[in-house]
Design an enzyme around this catalytic site. Sequence first.
Site, short mmCIF file in Angstrom:
data_model
loop_
_atom_site.label_atom_id
_atom_site.label_comp_id
_atom_site.label_asym_id
_atom_site.label_seq_id
_atom_site.Cartn_x
_atom_site.Cartn_y
_atom_site.Cartn_z
N ASP A 72 13.63 -2.35 3.31
CA ASP A 72 14.88 -2.37 2.55
C ASP A 72 15.77 -3.47 3.12
O ASP A 72 15.91 -3.58 4.34
CB ASP A 72 15.61 -1.03 2.66
CG ASP A 72 14.93 0.07 1.86
OD1 ASP A 72 13.88 -0.18 1.26
OD2 ASP A 72 15.47 1.20 1.85
N HIS A 123 17.04 -2.18 -5.38
CA HIS A 123 17.76 -1.33 -4.44
C HIS A 123 19.25 -1.29 -4.82
O HIS A 123 20.11 -1.01 -3.99
CB HIS A 123 17.58 -1.85 -3.01
CG HIS A 123 17.77 -0.82 -1.95
ND1 HIS A 123 17.38 0.49 -2.09
CD2 HIS A 123 18.32 -0.91 -0.70
CE1 HIS A 123 17.67 1.15 -0.98
NE2 HIS A 123 18.26 0.33 -0.13
N HIS A 127 24.62 -0.94 -3.46
CA HIS A 127 24.20 0.12 -2.52
C HIS A 127 25.16 1.32 -2.56
O HIS A 127 25.61 1.81 -1.51
CB HIS A 127 24.10 -0.44 -1.10
CG HIS A 127 23.11 0.31 -0.24
ND1 HIS A 127 23.47 1.33 0.60
CD2 HIS A 127 21.77 0.17 -0.10
CE1 HIS A 127 22.40 1.80 1.23
NE2 HIS A 127 21.35 1.11 0.82
N HIS A 218 13.26 -1.69 7.76
CA HIS A 218 14.37 -2.50 7.28
C HIS A 218 14.17 -3.95 7.73
O HIS A 218 13.59 -4.19 8.79
CB HIS A 218 15.70 -1.96 7.79
CG HIS A 218 16.03 -0.62 7.23
ND1 HIS A 218 15.52 0.55 7.76
CD2 HIS A 218 16.79 -0.25 6.16
CE1 HIS A 218 15.95 1.57 7.05
NE2 HIS A 218 16.73 1.12 6.07
#
Length: 265
Positions: A72, A123, A127, A218
Amino acid sequence: MRKIKVITISRKRIFQALTGGVALIALFVLAVVPLIGGATNLVATVTGTGTAKLVPIYSVATEEKKVAISFDACWGAEYTDDILEAMDKYELKTTFFLVNIWLEEYPELAKEISERGHELGLHTVSHPHLGGLSEGEIREELTDNANLIEDLTGQKPKLFRPPFGEYNNKVIKVADSQGFQTIQWSIDSLDWMEGKTAQHIADRVLDNIGPGDIVLFHNNGEHTVEALTPIIEQLKKDGYEIVPISELIYHEDFYIDSAGIQRKK
């Protein structure tokens, strides 16, 4: 004169008969619903309130020794080049879930990730906590995210990972209506957590991984790159193939059980 026989049925027996019937119906639902699936391949868990709960894909039921690792990207890029170098070293392709606020700051890096053959997924734009947004706002988060990824890289994303791993029926339904498969993870590497060393991260992943798992990393974890080497080398030694998520999941004739495991019908 005939005697009439009176049969007395206690309240307890009536209750037992009724609850027994309900139990049989519940067993039937649990056995049959997963086999039916649905037009969109979304399978719901039937709850006591009658509400159907939708779940994303956490992992895949497979006998093949295949796993997916994913990254991510929503803050920073200090370690991203090193991650890409590690993927090249081991000739691996993975999946990166990108946020617009990251894409706007690192457009050239997004292009490079794509040019190196990695899969890109959604994504969102900002966020957010999607559960608190309206359907229209969720749709805008996904559509604008997909448009920017395509504009920058030419890729048309098909996968979506909710921020914070948070979702509800509304989120999954909107994503599905837009043609995006919602993806979670079955193993969180915890590379985002302060105090976790590369050894902690590697041990956590290797102690829990199995066929069909999806691992969360990540792009800017301080010890992520260092942890990847022992993870990849051990997985290869154990005969695992590491693939992008789209090569791990099923794309037709599947259902998702209540634990988020994607299974073939």
